[in-house]
Design an enzyme around this catalytic site. Structure first.
Site, PDB file in Angstrom:
ATOM      1  N   SER A 163       0.800  -1.220   0.000  1.00 25.79           N
ATOM      2  CA  SER A 163       0.000   0.000   0.000  1.00 25.79           C
ATOM      3  C   SER A 163       0.839   1.279   0.000  1.00 25.79           C
ATOM      4  O   SER A 163       1.637   1.477  -0.900  1.00 25.79           O
ATOM      5  CB  SER A 163      -0.949  -0.045   1.191  1.00 25.79           C
ATOM      6  N   HIS A 164       0.683   2.084   1.044  1.00 24.95           N
ATOM      7  CA  HIS A 164       1.337   3.388   1.085  1.00 24.95           C
ATOM      8  C   HIS A 164       2.772   3.306   1.595  1.00 24.95           C
ATOM      9  O   HIS A 164       3.460   4.317   1.622  1.00 24.95           O
ATOM     10  CB  HIS A 164       0.535   4.307   2.003  1.00 24.95           C
ATOM     11  N   ASP A 190      -2.965   6.352  -3.052  1.00 25.79           N
ATOM     12  CA  ASP A 190      -1.788   5.754  -2.421  1.00 25.79           C
ATOM     13  C   ASP A 190      -1.134   4.713  -3.337  1.00 25.79           C
ATOM     14  O   ASP A 190      -1.496   4.581  -4.513  1.00 25.79           O
ATOM     15  CB  ASP A 190      -2.151   5.129  -1.073  1.00 25.79           C
ATOM     16  N   ASP A 199      -1.219   1.511  -3.807  1.00 21.14           N
ATOM     17  CA  ASP A 199      -2.005   0.483  -4.488  1.00 21.14           C
ATOM     18  C   ASP A 199      -3.364   0.986  -4.957  1.00 21.14           C
ATOM     19  O   ASP A 199      -4.177   0.204  -5.444  1.00 21.14           O
ATOM     20  CB  ASP A 199      -2.165  -0.757  -3.600  1.00 21.14           C
ATOM     21  N   LYS A 230     -11.622  -0.663  -0.667  1.00 16.96           N
ATOM     22  CA  LYS A 230     -11.793   0.775  -0.780  1.00 16.96           C
ATOM     23  C   LYS A 230     -11.221   1.198  -2.125  1.00 16.96           C
ATOM     24  O   LYS A 230     -10.454   0.469  -2.730  1.00 16.96           O
ATOM     25  CB  LYS A 230     -11.126   1.507   0.384  1.00 16.96           C
ATOM     26  N   ASP A 276      -6.035   2.312  -3.409  1.00 12.42           N
ATOM     27  CA  ASP A 276      -7.312   2.179  -2.699  1.00 12.42           C
ATOM     28  C   ASP A 276      -7.633   3.366  -1.795  1.00 12.42           C
ATOM     29  O   ASP A 276      -8.740   3.486  -1.300  1.00 12.42           O
ATOM     30  CB  ASP A 276      -7.403   0.850  -1.936  1.00 12.42           C
ATOM     31  N   ARG A 277      -6.657   4.248  -1.586  1.00  9.32           N
ATOM     32  CA  ARG A 277      -6.932   5.400  -0.720  1.00  9.32           C
ATOM     33  C   ARG A 277      -7.157   6.662  -1.529  1.00  9.32           C
ATOM     34  O   ARG A 277      -6.734   6.743  -2.683  1.00  9.32           O
ATOM     35  CB  ARG A 277      -5.752   5.660   0.209  1.00  9.32           C
TER      36      ARG A 277
HETATM   37  C1  VG1 Z   1      -4.013   1.375   8.224  1.00  9.73           C
HETATM   38  C2  VG1 Z   1      -5.255   2.221   8.361  1.00  9.73           C
HETATM   39  C3  VG1 Z   1      -6.484   1.367   8.118  1.00  9.73           C
HETATM   40  C4  VG1 Z   1      -6.374   0.719   6.733  1.00  9.73           C
HETATM   41  C5  VG1 Z   1      -5.081  -0.051   6.632  1.00  9.73           C
HETATM   42  C6  VG1 Z   1      -4.855  -0.598   5.249  1.00  9.73           C
HETATM   43  O1  VG1 Z   1      -4.020   0.349   9.169  1.00  9.73           O
HETATM   44  O2  VG1 Z   1      -5.315   2.822   9.633  1.00  9.73           O
HETATM   45  O3  VG1 Z   1      -7.637   2.155   8.232  1.00  9.73           O
HETATM   46  O4  VG1 Z   1      -7.451  -0.142   6.518  1.00  9.73           O
HETATM   47  O5  VG1 Z   1      -3.979   0.792   6.929  1.00  9.73           O
HETATM   48  O6  VG1 Z   1      -4.883   0.414   4.303  1.00  9.73           O
HETATM   49  P1  VG1 Z   1      -3.211   0.429  10.530  1.00  9.73           P
HETATM   50  O7  VG1 Z   1      -3.448  -0.894  11.204  1.00  9.73           O
HETATM   51  O8  VG1 Z   1      -1.800   0.712  10.189  1.00  9.73           O
HETATM   52  O9  VG1 Z   1      -3.807   1.571  11.301  1.00  9.73           O
HETATM   53  V1  VG1 Z   1      -4.038   0.211   2.868  1.00  9.73           V
HETATM   54  O10 VG1 Z   1      -4.338   1.472   1.901  1.00  9.73           O
HETATM   55  O11 VG1 Z   1      -2.467   0.256   3.572  1.00  9.73           O
HETATM   56  O12 VG1 Z   1      -4.460  -1.247   2.324  1.00  9.73           O
HETATM   57 CO    CO Z   2      -3.623   1.159   0.056  1.00  9.65          CO
END
Ligand code: VG1
Ligand code: CO
Length: 544
Positions: free
Chosen positions: A113-114, A278, A280, A377, A282-283
């Site tokens: 992801s990010h 982000d 991937d 998302k 989804d954000r």
């Molecule tokens: C974070 C965010 C959460 C999100 C997750 C995956 O998790 O707070 O809301 O669903 O990332 O997002 P955490 O456990 O670090 O708070 V993504 O865009 O990284 O798939």
């Molecule tokens: Co993501």
């Protein structure tokens, strides 16, 4: 073809977190590490002979090598067909879309992801089920259990196949279909939104959009949909070419990391709408000209305006938000007379609600919004949703948000992240805080009485599964809240997240500075958890 059984031994650290397994690239490069996780996944799924799997990732370093490994293992394990994004690319929402569209058994998504990418960056893998959504906890737990007892995995000794040309091929008897990563997703979007109205809006001389793909996966999607199909001016998409190291950046669409976009949007000739996605895809972050929209507000405003969008014009069945997300969406649900749900952090908890049509829109404070169109998302979807609202309402982003506050009240909201703190210190902080909980109810702090203090536990209303230990909630009589939880996606030490919200329905008091407005509660949070004392940090790493 020769199927080979390779002897291996368990790794003890393969418990998937909030969004799959995320580790440093160097960890994934250890012998058998990726293979163990993939075989554990196959073993957890049981008989996978003859199934179709979707495979793709966000294009970060190690994406293509991982896909080659997975394809060979899938063939050796009897998978009948793999649908793979060209060059191994699929955004997370596009993967969800493709799984659903082609009725695949499931999918494997490669992404962290990010989190930053590159040889010293992070990598990740997660399994999604046939509804297109992240595997629920019973499956991720089964994968973990398998990874503890694994002794061999299956693969084949074939050469790598080419992922660069769209079309069909076979790998040791398994069909491999390389697909254009954008077209199925783009078609889905065109069916949800009023593209004609958005096109007209984008053609207006004084309307501009800036979409920051942050050198990650959404570049090709945004260029195709926003520029080519909807006619946004060339150059509306910035940082649009996906790089394996994301340009050495941190593709986390927030005010700290999406610096370039923030500069554009807070300048004198800022365009009407700014957005970023982000790693991937989804954000999403939504910004108006000189005006930031919190993700919690964005969810509430989207819900309140959903009737303007073709796909949602007949109404919403419900709204779901993650527990730390502000309660702004609950007020909209109440107004609309529909269900509202509070789930633990992580998109996988929305899956059952969406499948059972108990929710149509879902959101998380962490820049995540989505709907029943897929089971992840969806960053670009949210941008199109806002564009569609703007096309119908013909107002600025700031006007739309402010009118929303006037009608529903404003939930001042902030999240403070303390990244890379010592894991033991973080654990102790949380457990000490938990020990205090029974004594907190009834106490008055910052002039408000605490009405509940608990560790959030969620019972899924569809399958009655229980997820406990999902974060500490301190709720005040007037609706203010302080939430503490540890991140499940960090790869370095621990990340403490503190979420603070306060409701204001007096429209004369809705234009204040967020950090100042919340200052007293922020201090209460620090006192309750001894953050400064325990971590030595006087300020958070990231404030949103
Ligand atoms: C974070 C965010 C959460 C999100 C997750 C995956 O998790 O707070 O809301 O669903 O990332 O997002 P955490 O456990 O670090 O708070 V993504 O865009 O990284 O798939
Ligand atoms: Co993501």
């Amino acid at each position: 073809m020769t199927i080979m059984s390779v002897t291996t031994a368990a790794f003890t650290d393969q418990r998937p977190g909030t969004s799959g397994l995320r580790k440093k690239v160097t960890v994934f490069q250890q012998a058998h590490y990726l293979e163990n996780f993939v075989q554990s996944t196959f073993n957890a799924l049981g008989n996978i002979e003859g199934i179709t799997l979707v495979i793709g990732g966000d294009g970060r370093f190690y994406n293509e090598q991982a896909i080659q490994t997975i394809l060979k293992m899938a063939a050796a394990n009897g998978v009948a067909k793999a649908i793979v994004g060209q060059n191994g690319l699929l955004s997370t929402p596009a993967a969800s879309c493709v799984i659903r569209k082609y009725n695949a058994f499931g999918g494997i998504i490669l992404s962290a992801s990010h989190n930053p990418a590159g040889p010293d960056g992070d990598f990740g893998i997660k399994y999604n089920i046939g509804n297109g959504g992240p595997a629920p906890e019973n499956i991720t737990e089964a994968i973990f259990q398998q990874s503890q007892v694994i002794s061999e995995y299956l693969t084949i000794d074939n050469d790598d196949i080419s992922l660069s040309t769209v079309g069909s091929q076979t790998l040791a008897g398994m069909a491999v279909e390389i697909i254009d990563p954008v077209s199925d997703y783009a078609e889905l979007m065109a069916g949800l939104f009023n593209f004609t109205a958005i096109k007209a809006l984008l053609a207006e001389a004084d309307f501009g959009i800036c979409f920051d793909a942050m050198h990650a996966i959404t570049g090709p999607y945004a260029k195709q949909i926003l520029e080519n199909q909807l006619g946004a001016a060339a150059g509306s998409v910035i940082n649009g070419i996906p790089l394996t190291d994301f340009g050495q950046g941190h593709p986390d669409p927030n005010l700290t990391y999406a610096k370039e976009l923030v500069e554009v949007m807070f300048s004198t000739d800022a365009p009407t709408l700014g957005a970023a996605s982000d790693g991937d895809g989804d954000r999403n972050m939504i910004i108006g000209a000189n005006f930031f929209v919190t993700p919690s507000d964005s969810l509430a405003i989207m819900a309140a305006n959903a009737h303007l969008i073709p796909a949602y014009k007949n109404g919403l069945s419900g709204i779901a938000r993650s527990m730390p997300t502000s309660q702004a969406a609950d007020r909209v649900a109440e107004h609309l007379g529909i269900e509202s749900h509070e789930t633990p952090t992580g998109w996988k908890f929305f899956g059952n609600l969406l499948d059972a049509d108990r929710a149509t829109l879902c959101g998380e404070e962490s820049f995540g919004t989505g709907s029943n169109h897929i089971r992840e998302k969806d960053g670009l979807w949210a941008v199109l949703f806002w564009l569609n609202i703007l096309a119908e309402r013909k107002q600025s982003v700031a006007e739309i948000v402010q009118q929303h506050w006037q009608k529903f009240g404003r939930n001042y909201y902030t999240r403070h992240d303390y990244e890379a703190i010592d894991s033991q210190i973080a654990k102790d902080l949380m457990s000490e805080l938990e020990n205090k909980l029974p004594t907190l109810t009834g106490q008055t702090l910052a002039g408000q009485t605490i009405s509940y203090a608990d560790n959030f536990s969620y019972t899924d209303p569809v399958d009655n599964s229980v997820s406990s230990n999902q974060g500490i909630r301190i709720g005040f009589g007037n609706g203010d809240r302080i939430i503490f939880r540890l991140s499940g996606t960090g790869t370095q030490g621990a990340t403490l997240r503190v979420y603070i919200e306060s409701y204001q329905d007096d429209s004369d008091k809705q234009q204040q500075d967020t950090q100042q407005t919340l200052a007293e509660l922020i201090q209460v949070a620090d006192d309750l958890a001894d953050i400064t004392k325990r971590t030595g940090r006087t300020t958070p790493t990231v404030i949103t």
